[in-house]
Design a protein around this motif. Structure first.
Motif, short mmCIF file in Angstrom:
data_model
loop_
_atom_site.label_atom_id
_atom_site.label_comp_id
_atom_site.label_asym_id
_atom_site.label_seq_id
_atom_site.Cartn_x
_atom_site.Cartn_y
_atom_site.Cartn_z
N THR A 1 37.12 93.74 -13.45
CA THR A 1 36.00 94.33 -13.74
C THR A 1 34.82 93.85 -12.88
O THR A 1 34.21 94.66 -12.28
N ARG A 2 34.73 92.56 -12.66
CA ARG A 2 33.53 91.93 -11.93
C ARG A 2 33.89 92.37 -10.46
O ARG A 2 33.03 92.83 -9.84
N SER A 3 35.08 92.38 -9.93
CA SER A 3 35.50 92.57 -8.68
C SER A 3 35.27 94.24 -8.24
O SER A 3 34.38 94.60 -7.07
N PHE A 4 35.39 95.05 -9.05
CA PHE A 4 35.28 96.30 -9.15
C PHE A 4 33.83 96.68 -8.96
O PHE A 4 33.27 97.36 -8.01
N ALA B 1 38.64 90.64 -17.12
CA ALA B 1 37.18 90.23 -16.62
C ALA B 1 36.97 90.22 -15.29
O ALA B 1 35.97 90.65 -14.67
N ALA B 2 37.99 89.59 -14.43
CA ALA B 2 37.81 89.07 -13.13
C ALA B 2 37.82 90.63 -12.34
O ALA B 2 37.22 90.83 -11.41
N CYS C 1 49.67 98.56 -10.45
CA CYS C 1 48.70 97.33 -10.75
C CYS C 1 49.04 96.90 -12.30
O CYS C 1 48.07 96.63 -12.98
N ARG C 2 50.18 96.99 -12.82
CA ARG C 2 50.56 96.72 -14.26
C ARG C 2 50.36 95.11 -14.35
O ARG C 2 50.01 94.83 -15.58
N VAL C 3 50.41 94.35 -13.61
CA VAL C 3 50.25 92.99 -13.84
C VAL C 3 48.51 92.75 -13.86
O VAL C 3 48.12 93.31 -12.91
N ASN C 4 48.31 91.63 -14.69
CA ASN C 4 46.62 91.27 -14.94
C ASN C 4 46.35 91.04 -13.54
O ASN C 4 47.10 90.16 -12.81
N ASP C 5 45.31 91.20 -13.05
CA ASP C 5 44.70 90.80 -11.81
C ASP C 5 45.38 91.35 -10.33
O ASP C 5 45.01 90.66 -9.76
#
Length: 110
Positions: A83-86, A80-81, A19-23
């Motif tokens: 974090t919200r999803s988690f 941020a996306a 998960c190195r790549v953002n999102d």
């Protein structure tokens, strides 16, 4: 107490790299890759206590952003996306934070 005390370092490295790549972060995939979903409730609770950095009994949004860094100091913060999803995946009672039972349920569903 460090997470590497009861999770394999090689599994942590693989999960962080995946998960190195953002999102690209998925909590269920991450839990499975580090082997957390196979751990006992007391071991999962120890992870929860490490992630709950302010010892409030909950993992709040600011602690979620630093989630990966708890596993590896050089890891990136969650977006941020992510974090919200988690938070949405785990916060069953809608209070904006993740309690022990919610965290455990998410880990076990992985």
């Amino acid at each position: 107490m460090a997470l590497a005390d009861f999770l394999a370092a090689s599994d942590i490295i693989s999960a962080i790299n995946a998960c190195r790549v953002n999102d690209s972060f998925s909590p269920k995939t991450f839990f499975k890759m580090v082997g957390l979903s196979k751990k006992s409730p007391p071991e999962i609770e120890r992870v929860f206590m490490i992630l709950d950095q302010d010892k409030s009994g909950f993992i709040e949004q600011d602690e979620l952003q630093l989630f990966l860094q708890n596993f590896s100091k050089g890891a990136r913060p969650l977006t941020a996306a992510e974090t919200r999803s988690f938070l949405l995946a785990a916060d069953m009672d809608g209070d904006g934070k993740i309690g022990w039972a919610e965290f455990s349920a998410l880990v076990k569903s992985s």
